[in-house]
Design a protein around this motif. Structure first.
Motif, PDB file in Angstrom:
ATOM      1  N   ALA A 184       0.930  -1.156   0.091  1.00  0.00           N
ATOM      2  CA  ALA A 184      -0.012  -0.003  -0.048  1.00  0.00           C
ATOM      3  C   ALA A 184       0.796   1.306  -0.076  1.00  0.00           C
ATOM      4  O   ALA A 184       0.700   2.145  -0.795  1.00  0.00           O
ATOM      5  CB  ALA A 184      -0.997   0.016   1.322  1.00  0.00           C
ATOM      6  N   LEU A 185       2.159   1.251   0.813  1.00  0.00           N
ATOM      7  CA  LEU A 185       2.916   2.496   0.805  1.00  0.00           C
ATOM      8  C   LEU A 185       3.698   2.457  -0.653  1.00  0.00           C
ATOM      9  O   LEU A 185       3.772   3.575  -1.086  1.00  0.00           O
ATOM     10  CB  LEU A 185       3.882   2.169   1.910  1.00  0.00           C
ATOM     11  CG  LEU A 185       3.502   2.396   3.473  1.00  0.00           C
ATOM     12  CD1 LEU A 185       4.365   2.197   4.531  1.00  0.00           C
ATOM     13  CD2 LEU A 185       2.579   3.728   3.680  1.00  0.00           C
ATOM     14  N   ALA A 186       3.969   1.478  -1.090  1.00  0.00           N
ATOM     15  CA  ALA A 186       4.668   1.629  -2.277  1.00  0.00           C
ATOM     16  C   ALA A 186       3.613   2.235  -3.452  1.00  0.00           C
ATOM     17  O   ALA A 186       4.051   2.941  -4.174  1.00  0.00           O
ATOM     18  CB  ALA A 186       5.102   0.120  -2.823  1.00  0.00           C
ATOM     19  N   ALA A 187       2.240   1.633  -3.627  1.00  0.00           N
ATOM     20  CA  ALA A 187       1.615   2.231  -4.442  1.00  0.00           C
ATOM     21  C   ALA A 187       1.372   3.920  -4.207  1.00  0.00           C
ATOM     22  O   ALA A 187       1.030   4.479  -5.085  1.00  0.00           O
ATOM     23  CB  ALA A 187       0.244   1.538  -4.263  1.00  0.00           C
ATOM     24  N   LEU A 188       1.103   4.098  -2.845  1.00  0.00           N
ATOM     25  CA  LEU A 188       0.903   5.581  -2.520  1.00  0.00           C
ATOM     26  C   LEU A 188       2.268   6.571  -3.043  1.00  0.00           C
ATOM     27  O   LEU A 188       2.146   7.664  -3.851  1.00  0.00           O
ATOM     28  CB  LEU A 188       0.751   5.700  -1.198  1.00  0.00           C
ATOM     29  CG  LEU A 188       0.567   7.520  -0.566  1.00  0.00           C
ATOM     30  CD1 LEU A 188      -0.790   7.768  -1.367  1.00  0.00           C
ATOM     31  CD2 LEU A 188       0.515   7.225   1.005  1.00  0.00           C
ATOM     32  N   ALA A 189       3.353   6.037  -3.010  1.00  0.00           N
ATOM     33  CA  ALA A 189       4.682   6.812  -3.390  1.00  0.00           C
ATOM     34  C   ALA A 189       4.536   6.828  -4.864  1.00  0.00           C
ATOM     35  O   ALA A 189       4.731   8.212  -5.473  1.00  0.00           O
ATOM     36  CB  ALA A 189       5.854   5.905  -2.977  1.00  0.00           C
ATOM     37  N   VAL A 190       4.139   5.900  -5.624  1.00  0.00           N
ATOM     38  CA  VAL A 190       4.024   6.183  -6.921  1.00  0.00           C
ATOM     39  C   VAL A 190       3.156   6.829  -7.215  1.00  0.00           C
ATOM     40  O   VAL A 190       3.333   7.625  -8.359  1.00  0.00           O
ATOM     41  CB  VAL A 190       3.691   4.488  -7.591  1.00  0.00           C
ATOM     42  CG1 VAL A 190       3.526   4.465  -9.183  1.00  0.00           C
ATOM     43  CG2 VAL A 190       4.760   3.527  -7.360  1.00  0.00           C
ATOM     44  N   LEU A 191       1.908   6.985  -6.792  1.00  0.00           N
ATOM     45  CA  LEU A 191       0.699   7.828  -7.085  1.00  0.00           C
ATOM     46  C   LEU A 191       1.365   9.307  -6.913  1.00  0.00           C
ATOM     47  O   LEU A 191       0.852  10.067  -7.803  1.00  0.00           O
ATOM     48  CB  LEU A 191      -0.496   7.223  -6.116  1.00  0.00           C
ATOM     49  CG  LEU A 191      -1.628   8.493  -6.369  1.00  0.00           C
ATOM     50  CD1 LEU A 191      -2.194   8.343  -7.840  1.00  0.00           C
ATOM     51  CD2 LEU A 191      -2.796   7.875  -5.466  1.00  0.00           C
ATOM     52  N   LEU A 192       1.934   9.429  -5.883  1.00  0.00           N
ATOM     53  CA  LEU A 192       2.367  10.956  -5.559  1.00  0.00           C
ATOM     54  C   LEU A 192       3.312  11.188  -6.688  1.00  0.00           C
ATOM     55  O   LEU A 192       3.328  12.704  -7.012  1.00  0.00           O
ATOM     56  CB  LEU A 192       2.903  10.982  -4.148  1.00  0.00           C
ATOM     57  CG  LEU A 192       2.209  10.753  -2.995  1.00  0.00           C
ATOM     58  CD1 LEU A 192       2.948  10.562  -1.657  1.00  0.00           C
ATOM     59  CD2 LEU A 192       1.525  12.126  -2.920  1.00  0.00           C
ATOM     60  N   ILE A 193       4.310  10.460  -6.953  1.00  0.00           N
ATOM     61  CA  ILE A 193       5.186  10.948  -8.160  1.00  0.00           C
ATOM     62  C   ILE A 193       4.459  11.350  -9.254  1.00  0.00           C
ATOM     63  O   ILE A 193       5.002  12.104 -10.025  1.00  0.00           O
ATOM     64  CB  ILE A 193       6.177   9.687  -8.215  1.00  0.00           C
ATOM     65  CG1 ILE A 193       7.082   9.345  -7.037  1.00  0.00           C
ATOM     66  CG2 ILE A 193       7.178   9.908  -9.734  1.00  0.00           C
ATOM     67  CD1 ILE A 193       7.843   8.166  -7.279  1.00  0.00           C
ATOM     68  N   LEU A 194       3.436  10.319  -9.787  1.00  0.00           N
ATOM     69  CA  LEU A 194       2.631  10.647 -10.850  1.00  0.00           C
ATOM     70  C   LEU A 194       2.039  12.170 -10.620  1.00  0.00           C
ATOM     71  O   LEU A 194       1.930  12.705 -11.857  1.00  0.00           O
ATOM     72  CB  LEU A 194       1.572   9.528 -11.160  1.00  0.00           C
ATOM     73  CG  LEU A 194       2.509   8.160 -11.715  1.00  0.00           C
ATOM     74  CD1 LEU A 194       1.162   7.130 -11.511  1.00  0.00           C
ATOM     75  CD2 LEU A 194       3.118   8.313 -12.780  1.00  0.00           C
ATOM     76  N   VAL A 195       1.256  12.330  -9.763  1.00  0.00           N
ATOM     77  CA  VAL A 195       0.542  13.695  -9.361  1.00  0.00           C
ATOM     78  C   VAL A 195       1.557  14.916  -9.516  1.00  0.00           C
ATOM     79  O   VAL A 195       1.222  15.674 -10.138  1.00  0.00           O
ATOM     80  CB  VAL A 195      -0.172  13.545  -8.219  1.00  0.00           C
ATOM     81  CG1 VAL A 195      -0.556  14.806  -7.769  1.00  0.00           C
ATOM     82  CG2 VAL A 195      -1.501  12.640  -7.911  1.00  0.00           C
ATOM     83  N   GLY A 196       2.783  14.628  -9.163  1.00  0.00           N
ATOM     84  CA  GLY A 196       3.634  15.731  -9.256  1.00  0.00           C
ATOM     85  C   GLY A 196       4.018  15.812 -10.565  1.00  0.00           C
ATOM     86  O   GLY A 196       4.250  17.028 -11.114  1.00  0.00           O
ATOM     87  N   ALA A 197       4.235  14.891 -11.247  1.00  0.00           N
ATOM     88  CA  ALA A 197       4.728  14.886 -12.611  1.00  0.00           C
ATOM     89  C   ALA A 197       3.675  15.687 -13.473  1.00  0.00           C
ATOM     90  O   ALA A 197       3.805  16.474 -14.189  1.00  0.00           O
ATOM     91  CB  ALA A 197       5.161  13.759 -13.051  1.00  0.00           C
ATOM     92  N   LEU A 198       2.431  15.391 -13.268  1.00  0.00           N
ATOM     93  CA  LEU A 198       1.316  15.792 -13.797  1.00  0.00           C
ATOM     94  C   LEU A 198       1.095  17.302 -13.557  1.00  0.00           C
ATOM     95  O   LEU A 198       0.849  18.155 -14.648  1.00  0.00           O
ATOM     96  CB  LEU A 198       0.110  15.128 -13.556  1.00  0.00           C
ATOM     97  CG  LEU A 198      -1.380  15.545 -14.121  1.00  0.00           C
ATOM     98  CD1 LEU A 198      -1.043  15.506 -15.778  1.00  0.00           C
ATOM     99  CD2 LEU A 198      -2.525  14.650 -13.830  1.00  0.00           C
ATOM    100  N   GLY A 199       1.321  17.599 -12.606  1.00  0.00           N
ATOM    101  CA  GLY A 199       1.215  19.123 -12.122  1.00  0.00           C
ATOM    102  C   GLY A 199       2.176  19.910 -12.583  1.00  0.00           C
ATOM    103  O   GLY A 199       1.968  20.906 -13.281  1.00  0.00           O
ATOM    104  N   ALA A 200       3.235  19.428 -12.604  1.00  0.00           N
ATOM    105  CA  ALA A 200       4.465  20.208 -13.340  1.00  0.00           C
ATOM    106  C   ALA A 200       4.212  20.303 -14.619  1.00  0.00           C
ATOM    107  O   ALA A 200       4.481  21.423 -15.667  1.00  0.00           O
ATOM    108  CB  ALA A 200       5.792  19.442 -13.200  1.00  0.00           C
ATOM    109  N   THR A 201       3.802  19.165 -15.590  1.00  0.00           N
ATOM    110  CA  THR A 201       3.408  19.215 -16.927  1.00  0.00           C
ATOM    111  C   THR A 201       2.448  20.381 -17.416  1.00  0.00           C
ATOM    112  O   THR A 201       2.289  21.247 -18.222  1.00  0.00           O
ATOM    113  CB  THR A 201       2.877  17.879 -17.372  1.00  0.00           C
ATOM    114  OG1 THR A 201       3.799  17.055 -17.168  1.00  0.00           O
ATOM    115  CG2 THR A 201       2.715  18.076 -18.781  1.00  0.00           C
ATOM    116  N   MET A 202       1.365  20.377 -16.225  1.00  0.00           N
ATOM    117  CA  MET A 202       0.232  21.514 -16.478  1.00  0.00           C
ATOM    118  C   MET A 202       0.695  23.054 -16.605  1.00  0.00           C
ATOM    119  O   MET A 202       0.325  23.800 -17.293  1.00  0.00           O
ATOM    120  CB  MET A 202      -0.779  21.225 -15.575  1.00  0.00           C
ATOM    121  CG  MET A 202      -1.554  19.988 -15.892  1.00  0.00           C
ATOM    122  SD  MET A 202      -2.584  19.990 -17.291  1.00  0.00           S
ATOM    123  CE  MET A 202      -3.611  21.438 -17.001  1.00  0.00           C
TER     124      MET A 202
END
Length: 240
Positions: free
Chosen positions: A36-54
């Motif tokens: 569960a923690l590993a999945a959360l870390a991956v999700l946070l990385i994806l959200v950060g990358a998406l925000g930077a792209t926007m």
């Protein structure tokens, strides 16, 4: 004899348990996995990358708009010398006047005073000029010597009644019935110049000048009457 030898050999051995050799290590406990923690870390990385792209995409979506660099009075149109272009982030909720629309907006009139440094938006302009409440616009045709040589739109001026010789008149008979005449002899103490004839106007070459001034409604009749008789002189007053 054999029995005694065996007994003697066993007596020389230590009773303590054998110690493991230096090279041997105890087995480590198995590491607990937390998917569960590993999945959360991956999700946070994806959200950060998406925000930077926007943010990068929004920063790149810019438009060229009109910025006012000279004061524009109510009822005036924008001139080429009044404006410059700047780049801003596009925002559909703000009705910027884009630089490509400059020629179109120059056919409109400012609803109110637009100050330098303002980004032009559509709500600032109307097809027809509208006057502030209680104000009137009066046109004047002046001869050389009846106006300051450096007069321009936006100036604050006073209008005096002058005789045919071109000198200010304080004769109260000349001002009879004029509610706008002050004790100083001025028809209007405080008026704002709205428009001055362009330099390429035919009247300017002869020393004559046409302009319009914004005055209180109570002063409009007296000023218009004096203007019709060519008995008006304009002077600058404090406030410019």
């Amino acid at each position: 004899m054999k029995i005694q030898e065996r007994t003697g050999a066993g007596a020389g051995r230590s009773a303590s348990p054998a110690q493991p050799s230096v090279g041997d290590r105890l087995p480590a406990p198995p590491r607990e996995r937390k998917p569960a923690l590993a999945a959360l870390a991956v999700l946070l990385i994806l959200v950060g990358a998406l925000g930077a792209t926007m943010l990068v995409l929004q920063a790149g979506d810019r438009v060229e708009v009109v910025k006012v660099k000279s004061e524009v009075q109510a009822g005036e149109s924008l001139k080429d010398t009044d404006v410059t272009s700047v780049m801003v982030a596009k925002d559909d909720s703000i009705h910027y006047v884009e630089w490509s629309q400059l020629k179109t907006i120059q056919t409109y009139k400012a609803k109110s005073t637009i100050y330098p440094g303002t980004l032009a938006v559509g709500e600032m302009f109307a097809k027809k000029a509208s006057l502030p409440a209680g104000k009137a616009s009066v046109g004047l045709a002046l001869k050389e010597g009846q106006y300051p040589s450096d007069i321009k739109a936006g100036d604050i001026v006073a209008a005096y009644r002058v005789s045919t010789s071109g000198t200010p008149s304080n004769n109260t008979d000349d001002n009879t019935g004029s509610s706008g005449t002050s004790s100083s002899g001025a028809i209007v103490d405080n008026a704002r110049v709205n428009n001055v004839a362009e330099d390429d106007d035919a009247t300017v070459s002869t020393g004559n000048l046409s302009l319009t001034v914004l005055v209180d409604e109570a002063d409009a009749a007296a000023l218009a009457s004096a203007a019709a008789a060519s008995q008006v002189a304009i002077v600058h007053v404090p406030g410019n």
